[in-house]
Enzyme design. Sequence first.
Site, PDB file in Angstrom:
ATOM      1  N   SER A 189     -22.779  -3.196  36.688  1.00  0.00           N
ATOM      2  CA  SER A 189     -21.700  -2.557  35.931  1.00  0.00           C
ATOM      3  C   SER A 189     -22.114  -2.454  34.462  1.00  0.00           C
ATOM      4  O   SER A 189     -23.147  -1.869  34.151  1.00  0.00           O
ATOM      5  CB  SER A 189     -20.414  -3.368  36.113  1.00  0.00           C
ATOM      6  OG  SER A 189     -19.317  -2.673  35.599  1.00  0.00           O
ATOM      7  N   ASP A 405     -17.603   2.906  45.109  1.00  0.00           N
ATOM      8  CA  ASP A 405     -17.373   2.212  43.840  1.00  0.00           C
ATOM      9  C   ASP A 405     -16.095   2.744  43.210  1.00  0.00           C
ATOM     10  O   ASP A 405     -15.971   3.942  42.944  1.00  0.00           O
ATOM     11  CB  ASP A 405     -18.581   2.438  42.915  1.00  0.00           C
ATOM     12  CG  ASP A 405     -18.514   1.574  41.660  1.00  0.00           C
ATOM     13  OD1 ASP A 405     -17.421   1.460  41.067  1.00  0.00           O
ATOM     14  OD2 ASP A 405     -19.560   1.033  41.275  1.00  0.00           O
ATOM     15  N   HIS A 445     -17.420  -1.686  43.867  1.00  0.00           N
ATOM     16  CA  HIS A 445     -18.060  -1.894  42.578  1.00  0.00           C
ATOM     17  C   HIS A 445     -18.841  -3.210  42.566  1.00  0.00           C
ATOM     18  O   HIS A 445     -18.236  -4.274  42.570  1.00  0.00           O
ATOM     19  CB  HIS A 445     -17.001  -1.894  41.482  1.00  0.00           C
ATOM     20  CG  HIS A 445     -17.580  -1.891  40.108  1.00  0.00           C
ATOM     21  ND1 HIS A 445     -18.518  -0.977  39.695  1.00  0.00           N
ATOM     22  CD2 HIS A 445     -17.367  -2.704  39.037  1.00  0.00           C
ATOM     23  CE1 HIS A 445     -18.844  -1.214  38.437  1.00  0.00           C
ATOM     24  NE2 HIS A 445     -18.166  -2.251  38.017  1.00  0.00           N
TER      25      HIS A 445
END
Length: 533
Positions: A189, A405, A445
């Site tokens: 991320s 995601d 994610h």
Amino acid sequence: MALNASLAFLTVLQLAAATTSSFQERCLAFDPTEHVTNTTLRIREYVPANSTILLPGMDPSCSRLNQTIPVAACRIALTIPTSNRSSFIYEHFFPEQDAWTGRLLATGNGGIDGCIKYEDIAYGLEHGFTATGTNNGHNGTGGTAFLNNEEIVKDFSYRTIHTAAEAAKVLTKALYDKKPSKSYYTGCSGGGRQGIQAADLYPKDFDGILVGAPGINFNYMSAWRASFFTYTGAINSSSFISAATWEGLIHDEMLKQCDELDGVQDGILVDPALCVGVFQPETLLCSTTTANTSACLTPHQVEVVRKVFTPLYGESGELIYPPLSPGAETVATQRLLSGTPFSYSVDWYRYAVYSNPAWDPASWTIHDATVGEEKNVGNARSWPSDLSPLRDNGGKMLIFHGGADQQITGLDTERWYNYLSRSMDATSDELDAFMRFFRIPGMNHCSGGTSAWQIGQSGAAAQNLPYEAGNNVLAALVDWVEKGEAPDTVMGTKFVDDNEKKGVALTRKHCRYPLRSTYVGGDSTLAASWVCR
Ligand SMILES: *[C@@H]1O[C@H](CO)[C@@H](O)[C@H](O)[C@H]1NC(C)=O
Ligand SMILES: *[C@@H]1O[C@H](CO)[C@@H](O)[C@H](O)[C@H]1NC(C)=O
Ligand SMILES: *[C@@H]1O[C@H](CO)[C@@H](O)[C@H](O)[C@H]1NC(C)=O
Ligand SMILES: *[C@@H]1O[C@H](CO)[C@@H](O)[C@H](O)[C@H]1NC(C)=O
Ligand SMILES: *[C@@H]1O[C@H](CO)[C@@H](O)[C@H](O)[C@H]1NC(C)=O
Ligand SMILES: *[C@@H]1O[C@H](CO)[C@@H](O)[C@H](O)[C@H]1NC(C)=O
Ligand SMILES: *[C@@H]1O[C@H](CO)[C@@H](O)[C@H](O)[C@H]1NC(C)=O
Ligand SMILES: [Ca+2]
């Protein structure tokens, strides 16, 4: 003469002391501030194996109260200045000398945060790395520290990871009397974005870079995330679509229209791009006879759904960010579709872009996207056009991104890959020599999801699977760097209910972009039923 002799004698004594003293003694006598200038010692302690360290100084927003450290380690924490009005907190854990593989692992952060990922440090330690982490220049998950201080934004954007990498190498040499044989980075991320920045701006810092779900194209990504609240409206607004409607009605219709585009009706969209522009939410419109039931959408709600799955176009009409990945709408109800402004975007606009804590997220328009990109505060854009310095230095980068995601769409990573290919004038085969991008269908994610998401991207995602190249992306990266064995595919596993005691639900050899997992027949939960084409 007598003096020289006693000096020589002293040296021998010291050497003897160094070799016989325990690692614990060496740790407690180690003064890192002698080796990295202008730093302040925060912590120096010896941590016994399997002990739990408490983290009372962590900002509560980081939700990290403690961390179990799997092996005996020397822990050093420093404050390291980066300018006359910025600094960062640095943590470095050293396993005992005999448990050390010679490798260094630097860990990144997430979001716009300054939360040290002690769990990633522990993961590195467990596998023999000396491991570091930082608060990336500010504490907590918010961005108030950015206000009127671009030095802190630069730390967040790229400088902390670089400065820490340099310190890590010096301190490793100082404590073990041996430089790291190879240096690695891992982050997902926001941490994935930090990895891409390192590859671009400091291509000599790391030999191997593991990048998950990178928040690249950061200025436009912040805009894209901000746009959702203006589509969905607040929770109490009349046309707000509830989580139940996204998770039931809309997701079901999505699967009806798109699940089988990959040949298998399994609830997983192998390539969500196939569904973009194909999915028609109009099928859910309430007809005059079905008005006001929970089984249909109003015209306004259909428009919201349509916007969510349409790319974001800039003020001059160019595509600036792809849509939410079709299939991610169920988990996206946690944040992007929750009817509350996306906090990282709010803070980015308030404290970095506009220096105006009163900026109202409901006022966001596409013009704000332009302003953010033009200001590019702290050089946070993270959209490199040339990684040949990394390649030429022998660096390797393994990238992965989940197909479901819910916070950063993987379609943007594909866009960047294609952009890089064009701007470096490099085919996929040529990029494969140093950079490989694996799409993980159905993965959320960074972790979780309905498909084979456990690929060793973190300690939690490595659990109950062998730590070896075939099953673990960190081990695969090490083999690529050190043995030249590049991973063709990445094996993913999903346990039933994510509980290994219940057995394996499915396995899949995930393909490197631009290849796509293609079903060739047989039991679709078995890796052997798919090939990369
Ligand atoms: C250390 O700090 C001093 C004074 O604050 C400064 O002059 C010097 O440049 C710094 N050195 C390094 C290596 O940053
Ligand atoms: C730490 O815990 C693990 C798993 O519980 C165990 O395998 C290992 O032997 C322990 N190490 C020490 C030094 O106690
Ligand atoms: C950040 O947190 C540390 C404790 O972990 C604290 O010592 C430091 O002062 C904090 N920094 C700021 C700017 O609040
Ligand atoms: C560690 O933190 C967890 C919550 O994350 C908590 O349940 C546990 O009690 C804590 N352990 C210690 C020793 O503080
Ligand atoms: C901090 O450094 C900048 C240049 O990097 C300089 O312009 C400024 O005067 C310095 N401020 C202080 C308080 O030393
Ligand atoms: C909706 O909720 C927001 C806070 O989330 C509040 O400010 C606003 O007044 C509410 N509007 C209505 C119509 O209730
Ligand atoms: C739709 O139904 C709900 C309850 O099911 C009711 O509260 C609401 O007033 C109805 N709306 C319209 C426009 O009829
Ligand atoms: Ca499918």
